[in-house]
Structures are given as C-alpha cells and as structure tokens.
Design an enzyme around this catalytic site. Structure first.
Site, PDB file in Angstrom:
ATOM      1  N   CYS A   1       0.835  -1.199   0.000  1.00  0.00           N
ATOM      2  CA  CYS A   1       0.000   0.000   0.000  1.00  0.00           C
ATOM      3  C   CYS A   1       0.875   1.257   0.000  1.00  0.00           C
ATOM      4  O   CYS A   1       1.571   1.518  -0.970  1.00  0.00           O
ATOM      5  CB  CYS A   1      -1.001  -0.033   1.156  1.00  0.00           C
ATOM      6  SG  CYS A   1      -2.323   1.209   1.001  1.00  0.00           S
TER       7      CYS A   1
ATOM      8  N   HIS B   1      -3.860  -4.718  -0.081  1.00  0.00           N
ATOM      9  CA  HIS B   1      -3.412  -5.273   1.202  1.00  0.00           C
ATOM     10  C   HIS B   1      -3.491  -6.796   1.148  1.00  0.00           C
ATOM     11  O   HIS B   1      -4.555  -7.370   1.391  1.00  0.00           O
ATOM     12  CB  HIS B   1      -4.288  -4.753   2.344  1.00  0.00           C
ATOM     13  CG  HIS B   1      -4.050  -3.322   2.680  1.00  0.00           C
ATOM     14  ND1 HIS B   1      -3.039  -2.921   3.525  1.00  0.00           N
ATOM     15  CD2 HIS B   1      -4.670  -2.188   2.262  1.00  0.00           C
ATOM     16  CE1 HIS B   1      -3.046  -1.601   3.627  1.00  0.00           C
ATOM     17  NE2 HIS B   1      -4.026  -1.134   2.866  1.00  0.00           N
TER      18      HIS B   1
ATOM     19  N   GLU C   1      -2.469  -8.855   3.251  1.00  0.00           N
ATOM     20  CA  GLU C   1      -2.761  -9.370   4.590  1.00  0.00           C
ATOM     21  C   GLU C   1      -4.252  -9.338   4.909  1.00  0.00           C
ATOM     22  O   GLU C   1      -4.697  -9.961   5.875  1.00  0.00           O
ATOM     23  CB  GLU C   1      -1.973  -8.586   5.648  1.00  0.00           C
ATOM     24  CG  GLU C   1      -2.504  -7.199   5.953  1.00  0.00           C
ATOM     25  CD  GLU C   1      -2.081  -6.120   4.964  1.00  0.00           C
ATOM     26  OE1 GLU C   1      -2.336  -4.936   5.259  1.00  0.00           O
ATOM     27  OE2 GLU C   1      -1.501  -6.452   3.908  1.00  0.00           O
TER      28      GLU C   1
END
Length: 210
Positions: free
Chosen positions: A79, A180, A182
């Site tokens: 990001c 993202h 994650e």
C-alpha cells in the site's frame, strides 16, 4: 531474517500475522541497522505518503531502505509502502518520495468515490509472484491515490477503478503491491507465501519475472 519495518503504520499487526501464517521468519524492527542486516525487508503501510516519508526520515529508515535495495536485498512494499517508492507524491501538496521507481503518486479523479475501499480484481502477468493465483483474482484495496508511471515494464498487475492503474510492480529485487495482501484472504496469503519463498531462495532476483 525478514525485517518488517515498524514506523507506526496501523496495519502492522495484520501484516505480521499474515507473514507468520505463511511461516516467514520475521522480526519487527525500528532500527535501521536491523534493516541493513536483514535477508529481506517488508514495508507495510496505510495513510499519507508525506507522513510516511517524514516518519522514515526521522528514523533514518529512508537511507537504510535505499541502501538495502541498492545492494539487492529483496524488498516488499505494501500500500503506502509501494507509494513511497515513487519519485514524488501529489498527496497534500507535492512531496519527494524515495525515488526508487519512476512515477508520481496521484489522486483518483474527483468524480470517483474515494478512497476505493473493498475488493477488486487484478489482471497479472503470470510471473513468479503470482504462481498459483488466477488472473482476475480479487484483492482488498483501501486507497485514494495510485502510482502513475510511463514505465509499462515495471507493472506486473493492473486494476480498474475509473482508470487502469498499477496494482503491483516489480523490478530486480523490488516488489510492491497497492492492495493489502494481509486482508485479501487465500490469494493474499498465497502471494505473500510466494514472495517469501522467492525472497529466501532467489535473493536479489525476487522481483524478476519468471
């Protein structure tokens, strides 16, 4: 050891958990010396590029990042960790970034709802980072700015949101994603696992296409 840089970014715990899930040998670091000693480096991030650059400079991390990238240490930006690699950002005025990839961070057009929040498909080039991930797989985005670059060869993944913009870039030992991973479920974890494997096994060639 893979150094995960802690400069106060809000998504750090999520990034750490995801990297631990894919069994990455990570250490969360605040010391530039630990970054210089690492086998690979991850820079997660949320927020504004100017604030991020200010934090990195105050910590001495900007020079450490430049040094490790220059000598071929595998690097992953997430990001804002991708955006700070650019030459400059137009977010809240014109700001100098790390200057490690060509391009400018620009805001989406005024007619679009920003930030872009949610899932969006990524068309990728099938390089090693994307091994086992279907073309068009969806990843989770939260951002109002994007990398505008004329360097087509830099881009390994693209997404549509008002325009076609780089969702992922790679060159030599640099890999970076606007989304993202994650927060992106199985495909995000797969991508992180791919990067970790490449970073630990291929060294400075991690960002190369395969």
């Amino acid at each position: 050891m893979i150094a995960v840089i802690n400069y106060g970014a809000g998504n750090l715990p999520n990034a750490v958990r995801a990297l631990e899930y894919v069994q990455a040998p990570i250490e969360v670091v605040t010391d530039p010396a630990a970054v210089r000693a690492a086998q690979a480096v991850v820079l997660p991030g949320v927020g504004a590029t100017a604030d991020t650059m200010r934090s990195l400079r105050e910590m001495g991390m900007d020079s450490a990042i430049r040094e490790v990238i220059a000598r071929g240490t595998p690097f992953l930006g997430i990001c804002v960790g991708m955006q700070v690699l650019a030459e400059q950002s137009e977010e809240f005025g014109l700001h100098e970034c790390l200057g490690l990839v060509p391009g400018t961070i620009r805001r989406f057009d005024q007619g679009l709802k920003v930030p872009q929040i949610g899932w969006n498909g990524v068309q990728h080039d099938g390089s090693a980072l994307w091994d086992g991930i279907p073309n068009g797989a969806e990843f989770y985005f939260v951002h109002s700015y994007y990398l505008a670059t004329d360097d087509v060869a830099l881009v390994t993944g693209r997404t549509e949101y008002g325009l076609n913009f780089p969702a992922a870039i790679a060159r030599d030992n640099i890999t970076a994603v606007q989304f993202h991973p994650e927060k992106s479920g199985q495909w995000g974890l797969k991508l992180l696992g791919n990067w970790v494997e490449l970073a630990l096994s291929r060294g400075s060639g991690v960002g190369d296409r395969a």
